[in-house]
Design an enzyme around this catalytic site. Structure first.
Site, short mmCIF file in Angstrom:
data_model
loop_
_atom_site.label_atom_id
_atom_site.label_comp_id
_atom_site.label_asym_id
_atom_site.label_seq_id
_atom_site.Cartn_x
_atom_site.Cartn_y
_atom_site.Cartn_z
N ASP A 129 -5.49 -2.27 6.91
CA ASP A 129 -3.63 -1.54 8.28
C ASP A 129 -4.66 -1.34 10.25
O ASP A 129 -6.29 -2.12 9.94
CB ASP A 129 -3.72 0.32 8.55
CG ASP A 129 -4.22 1.41 8.93
OD1 ASP A 129 -5.44 1.04 8.86
OD2 ASP A 129 -4.14 2.11 8.44
N PRO A 158 5.54 1.87 -17.22
CA PRO A 158 6.15 1.68 -15.93
C PRO A 158 5.41 3.55 -16.25
O PRO A 158 5.74 4.24 -16.55
CB PRO A 158 7.58 2.35 -16.08
CG PRO A 158 8.17 2.27 -17.52
CD PRO A 158 6.80 1.52 -17.85
#
Length: 139
Positions: A16, A59
């Site tokens: 970031d 998943p």
């Protein structure tokens, strides 16, 4: 239970504006580490073990993490992944991230062994894990 270590070199695009890994990228790292864990256990690439077992995938249905130390561009982190729980259709994975030998993150995932639901078009459903899969993951 079964474990594996994945090494990741943190890239500029993983970070970031503060120069530390943007937290959602860790979950991408963990997804790759889980695939590497199972690929090592089954001794074949994910594409092949999905095909061999006739499943759609694994998943994630639960996840979380505690962050202790940031990682930055250029750091090489180690993700130690291990199976910590085996259910009938699901399994738990713990990821411990080390940066410079220090624990940086501890994360968990719960994943489900799924295939197509023949009764509902386009739907998926949990499938029992085959005995050979349970045996390898429990080793």
């Amino acid at each position: 239970m079964f474990s594996n270590v994945t090494r990741v070199e943190v890239q500029f695009g993983d970070c970031d504006p503060a120069g530390i890994v943007y937290y959602p990228n860790y979950f991408r790292f963990f997804d790759n580490a889980t695939a590497a864990l199972l690929s090592k256990a089954f001794q074949m690439h994910k594409r092949l073990w999905i095909e061999k077992h006739g499943i759609l995938g694994i998943p994630m249905v639960d996840t979380g993490a505690q962050f202790f130390k940031p990682s930055r561009f250029g750091d090489e982190i180690e993700i130690c992944s291990e199976i910590v729980e085996l259910g009938r259709t699901s399994f738990g994975v713990r990821h411990t991230v080390f940066n410079g030998g220090e624990k940086a993150i501890e994360a968990h995932e719960k994943r489900v062994w799924v295939g197509r639901d023949p009764e509902v078009e386009g739907a998926i459903k949990p499938l029992p894990m085959p005995d050979d899969v349970r045996s390898v993951l429990g080793a």
